[in-house]
Design a protein around this motif. Structure first.
Motif, short mmCIF file in Angstrom:
data_model
loop_
_atom_site.label_atom_id
_atom_site.label_comp_id
_atom_site.label_asym_id
_atom_site.label_seq_id
_atom_site.Cartn_x
_atom_site.Cartn_y
_atom_site.Cartn_z
N LEU A 47 0.84 -1.19 0.00
CA LEU A 47 0.00 0.00 0.00
C LEU A 47 0.88 1.25 0.00
O LEU A 47 0.62 2.20 -0.73
CB LEU A 47 -0.93 -0.02 1.21
CG LEU A 47 -1.88 1.16 1.34
CD1 LEU A 47 -2.81 1.27 0.14
CD2 LEU A 47 -2.69 1.03 2.63
N GLY A 48 1.93 1.24 0.79
CA GLY A 48 2.86 2.38 0.82
C GLY A 48 3.51 2.62 -0.52
O GLY A 48 3.63 3.77 -0.97
N LEU A 54 1.80 7.07 -6.53
CA LEU A 54 0.77 8.02 -6.97
C LEU A 54 1.15 9.45 -6.59
O LEU A 54 1.02 10.38 -7.40
CB LEU A 54 -0.58 7.65 -6.36
CG LEU A 54 -1.24 6.37 -6.88
CD1 LEU A 54 -2.45 6.01 -6.03
CD2 LEU A 54 -1.61 6.51 -8.34
N GLU A 55 1.63 9.63 -5.36
CA GLU A 55 2.01 10.96 -4.90
C GLU A 55 3.16 11.51 -5.72
O GLU A 55 3.14 12.66 -6.15
CB GLU A 55 2.39 10.90 -3.42
CG GLU A 55 2.74 12.27 -2.84
CD GLU A 55 3.19 12.20 -1.40
OE1 GLU A 55 2.56 12.89 -0.58
OE2 GLU A 55 4.15 11.48 -1.10
N THR A 56 4.17 10.69 -5.97
CA THR A 56 5.34 11.11 -6.74
C THR A 56 4.95 11.50 -8.16
O THR A 56 5.46 12.48 -8.71
CB THR A 56 6.40 9.99 -6.76
OG1 THR A 56 6.79 9.71 -5.41
CG2 THR A 56 7.63 10.40 -7.56
N GLU A 82 -3.92 0.35 8.17
CA GLU A 82 -3.53 1.71 8.54
C GLU A 82 -2.19 2.00 7.89
O GLU A 82 -1.25 1.20 7.98
CB GLU A 82 -3.41 1.85 10.06
CG GLU A 82 -2.95 3.22 10.48
CD GLU A 82 -2.74 3.35 11.98
OE1 GLU A 82 -2.31 4.42 12.40
OE2 GLU A 82 -2.97 2.38 12.72
N PHE A 83 -2.12 3.14 7.23
CA PHE A 83 -0.87 3.53 6.58
C PHE A 83 -0.52 4.95 6.98
O PHE A 83 -1.33 5.87 6.87
CB PHE A 83 -0.99 3.43 5.06
CG PHE A 83 0.25 3.85 4.36
CD1 PHE A 83 1.35 3.02 4.34
CD2 PHE A 83 0.34 5.09 3.77
CE1 PHE A 83 2.53 3.42 3.74
CE2 PHE A 83 1.52 5.50 3.17
CZ PHE A 83 2.61 4.66 3.15
N ASP A 84 0.70 5.14 7.46
CA ASP A 84 1.19 6.44 7.89
C ASP A 84 2.27 6.89 6.91
O ASP A 84 3.38 6.37 6.93
CB ASP A 84 1.74 6.33 9.31
CG ASP A 84 2.13 7.67 9.90
OD1 ASP A 84 2.58 8.57 9.14
OD2 ASP A 84 1.99 7.82 11.12
N MET A 85 1.91 7.84 6.04
CA MET A 85 2.84 8.29 5.00
C MET A 85 4.10 8.91 5.60
O MET A 85 5.20 8.68 5.10
CB MET A 85 2.16 9.29 4.07
CG MET A 85 3.06 9.75 2.92
SD MET A 85 3.71 8.43 1.86
CE MET A 85 2.39 8.27 0.69
N LEU A 86 3.97 9.66 6.67
CA LEU A 86 5.14 10.28 7.28
C LEU A 86 6.11 9.22 7.80
O LEU A 86 7.32 9.30 7.56
CB LEU A 86 4.72 11.22 8.42
CG LEU A 86 5.78 12.15 8.96
CD1 LEU A 86 6.39 13.01 7.87
CD2 LEU A 86 5.18 13.04 10.04
N GLU A 87 5.60 8.21 8.48
CA GLU A 87 6.46 7.11 8.97
C GLU A 87 7.08 6.35 7.80
O GLU A 87 8.25 5.97 7.86
CB GLU A 87 5.65 6.16 9.85
CG GLU A 87 5.35 6.70 11.22
CD GLU A 87 6.60 7.01 12.02
OE1 GLU A 87 7.57 6.22 12.00
OE2 GLU A 87 6.62 8.07 12.67
#
Length: 135
Positions: A47-48, A54-56, A82-87
């Motif tokens: 997922l990350g 997608l963000e890039t 749960e996905f934490d983009m900052l982490e």
């Protein structure tokens, strides 16, 4: 992008302890795990990779499906990942980049005299601001 995102994943039993995992929001993505824990970890990692890609690329991040609206087959169940983009970025993009900034000379002298680590202070401050902005 918000730091924490929650996407549903559909787990299906494979063999005695294994699981196949698919994401309704990302139909071309599927992973598997030989245990619930391994499956969850792999699903989170994939997922990350998808979300970072997608963000890039500057593409839109799809809104997560509502778990109760997902059609399930026999033997399937929904697990919210749960996905934490900052982490994720901390773990995968830890290369240091040099930043030039300006502070008053008196502040530099005072901070240097007491052994302040300027880089650490800036990192801590940036993380605090990012966390406040995501709430």
């Amino acid at each position: 992008m918000l730091n924490k995102l929650y996407y549903p994943a559909v787990f299906s039993v494979e063999g005695e302890d294994g699981f196949g995992i698919r994401f309704p929001n990302f139909p071309d993505c599927a992973v598997s795990g030989d245990s619930m824990e391994t499956g969850y970890e792999r699903a989170s990692r994939v997922l990350g990779e998808i979300l970072e890609g997608l963000e890039t690329a500057g593409d839109m991040i799809p809104k997560p499906s509502m778990p109760q609206e997902i059609a399930l087959q026999k033997g399937e169940f929904v697990v919210v990942i749960e996905f934490d983009m900052l982490e994720y970025k901390k773990r995968t993009r830890s290369k240091a980049v040099k930043k030039t900034l300006s502070i008053p000379s008196w502040l530099n002298e005072e901070a240097t005299a007491v052994g302040v680590n300027f880089s650490q202070i800036l990192q801590d401050g940036l993380l605090r601001v990012l966390n406040e902005k995501s709430c």
